[in-house]
Design an enzyme around this catalytic site. Sequence first.
Site, PDB file in Angstrom:
ATOM      1  N   PHE A 226      78.972  12.887  16.291  1.00  0.00           N
ATOM      2  CA  PHE A 226      77.593  13.358  16.349  1.00  0.00           C
ATOM      3  C   PHE A 226      76.818  12.978  15.094  1.00  0.00           C
ATOM      4  CE2 PHE A 226      74.077  16.346  16.972  1.00  0.00           C
ATOM      5  CZ  PHE A 226      73.838  16.120  18.319  1.00  0.00           C
ATOM      6  N   GLY A 227      77.470  13.030  13.935  1.00  0.00           N
ATOM      7  CA  GLY A 227      76.811  12.590  12.710  1.00  0.00           C
ATOM      8  C   GLY A 227      76.414  11.129  12.792  1.00  0.00           C
TER       9      GLY A 227
ATOM     10  N   LYS B 172      78.516  23.509  14.794  1.00  0.00           N
ATOM     11  CA  LYS B 172      78.470  24.715  15.629  1.00  0.00           C
ATOM     12  C   LYS B 172      79.799  25.457  15.536  1.00  0.00           C
ATOM     13  CE  LYS B 172      75.481  22.409  19.028  1.00  0.00           C
ATOM     14  NZ  LYS B 172      75.357  21.960  20.439  1.00  0.00           N
TER      15      LYS B 172
ATOM     16  N   GLY C 278      81.264  11.615   9.014  1.00  0.00           N
ATOM     17  CA  GLY C 278      81.252  10.360   9.774  1.00  0.00           C
ATOM     18  C   GLY C 278      81.799  10.505  11.172  1.00  0.00           C
TER      19      GLY C 278
ATOM     20  N   GLU D 136      85.760  22.793  18.132  1.00  0.00           N
ATOM     21  CA  GLU D 136      85.420  23.979  17.340  1.00  0.00           C
ATOM     22  C   GLU D 136      85.778  25.289  18.039  1.00  0.00           C
ATOM     23  OE1 GLU D 136      84.485  24.323  14.348  1.00  0.00           O
ATOM     24  OE2 GLU D 136      83.241  22.667  13.657  1.00  0.00           O
TER      25      GLU D 136
ATOM     26  N   LYS E 126      79.426  29.157  23.003  1.00  0.00           N
ATOM     27  CA  LYS E 126      79.543  28.313  24.210  1.00  0.00           C
ATOM     28  C   LYS E 126      80.789  27.431  24.145  1.00  0.00           C
ATOM     29  CE  LYS E 126      78.168  24.249  22.284  1.00  0.00           C
ATOM     30  NZ  LYS E 126      78.740  22.879  22.417  1.00  0.00           N
TER      31      LYS E 126
ATOM     32  N   ARG F 232      84.631  18.173  24.408  1.00  0.00           N
ATOM     33  CA  ARG F 232      85.954  18.280  23.785  1.00  0.00           C
ATOM     34  C   ARG F 232      86.586  19.635  24.090  1.00  0.00           C
ATOM     35  NH1 ARG F 232      82.866  16.057  19.493  1.00  0.00           N
ATOM     36  NH2 ARG F 232      82.763  18.073  18.429  1.00  0.00           N
TER      37      ARG F 232
END
Length: 429
Positions: free
Chosen positions: A109-110, A205, A106, A380, A290, A354
Site C-alpha cells: 500500500f505504501g 490500520k 515499502g 493486521e 474490520k 490478506r
Amino acid sequence: LALSIFPIWLGLLQVSAKMAASVQPACLDLHFSGKHPPLLKHNAIFVRCVSSPNVIPEADSISGPPDQRKVVRIAWEKLVRWSRSWRAKAKTDVLERTRKVVVLGGGSFGTAMAAHLARRKEGLEVNMLVRDSFVCQSINDNHHNCKYFPEHKLPENVIATTDAKAALLDADYCLHAVPVQFSSLFLEGIADYVDPGLPFISLSKGLELNTLRMMSQIIPTALQNPRQPFVALSGPSFALELMNNLPTAMVVASKDKKLANAVQQLLASSYLRINTSSDVTGVEIAGALKNVLAIAAGIVDGMNLGNNSMAALVSQGCSEIRWLATKMGAKPTTITGLSGTGDIMLTCFVNLSRNRTVGVRLGSGETLDDILTSMNQVAEGVATAGAVIALAQKYNVKLPVLTAVAKIIDNELTPTKAVLELMNLPQVD
C-alpha cells in the site's frame, strides 16, 4: 394498498399471458394510472406481457414514458453541472506548493500511494524509506518494487532510500505505511529527523496489542510531540487496484479541518476520490476492527458454510463494530459510511484481502503458524483480535463474533465449535 393490489396485477398478467399464448404470439399492455401511495413515486406504471420470445417489446415501453425519462435526464444534468461547478472552484494550491513527500515503508500500500502521488505531479519528489536494500535498489535501478509489484513500473520521480535522515529532510508531508505492531519502535528510531510540524498521514490500520492504542495515539507518543499534525487515511482500497488506476474512494480524517482539506487536495485525482471527516476515532477503529471481521468471513468461506451464513456473520459483525466504536466516541454515520461499511464489504467479500485469506485457510484446516510463515505481507487482524477483546472488556461490550475469532487465533477454539456456539447464543442487542 399498493402491496395488496400487486397480487391482482400478477393474476391478470398470468391469465392474459395464457390466453395470448393459446391463440397467437401477442403482446399485452397494462396501463395503471391515477394517484398512488408514496411507495409508488410515479404517476403511471406500464407493464408489458409478452407471450412469445419472438415478440420484442418496444424500447420506449420498457424504459418508461417520455416524461419519466425527461425527469431522469434533467436530474442527471443538474448533478453534472453541480459537480463541474464545484471542481472549477476547487483549490489546487496544495499540490502546487508541495515539493517533497516521504513514504515510510515499502509494502504494497505504501508503494501504491507513492506511485499515485508521483503521478499527480511530475516534478514532485517522492521518497520511500525502506529497510530492504534489495527492494531499494530495485526501485531506483529498475523502477519496480520487486517484492510486491514486480510487473508494475513506478514513476521515475519515486526514489527509495534506507537513510531516514535523507528521506525526511525538507519533506512537506509524510505517509506512514509501517504495520501498527512495529510502528512505535520504528518511529522512535527516526524521531530525531522528524520536523515537529510535518503532517503525518497514517495508512496503517490496527490496534497496538499491549497498549490498545491507535495510530493517532502511537505517532505523537513515539515522536514525543503531542502536537504532531495527524491525518488518518482509510476506506475500501486494495493496493493492486490503486496501482492499476481503478476508481477508488477513501476518507481522510483529522481534528484539524484545514489539514484534512489540504490532504484531500494533495491526494484526490480523477480516479481517487477523497472525502473528509473529523471523526478520527470512528475512521481508525472501523479500519482496525474490520480486519478481525474479515478473518471471520474467511473462516465461513473456508468451511463452505454458504451464503446465508456469510450474510448473517457479517451483519452481526457490523453491529459489534458499531457497538464498540460508538462506546469509544465514534459517530454512527462513520461506521455505516465509506470507511466503515464500505471497507468491511471489500475486506470480507474479496479474495485480495490478506485477512480474509488467513480466515479461509484457517477454515480449511491449516494452522495459523503455517499460514503466517507462508505470507510475505502482514495481516493486521491477527494481532488486532486480542486487542479488540481487551477493548470490549474495557468498555463493557459483548462481541460474540470478534471474540470467537480471537479464541480461534489463540488456538483455544476450533472453527467448527465456534460456529456451534455462535448459533446457540441468545440474541445480543
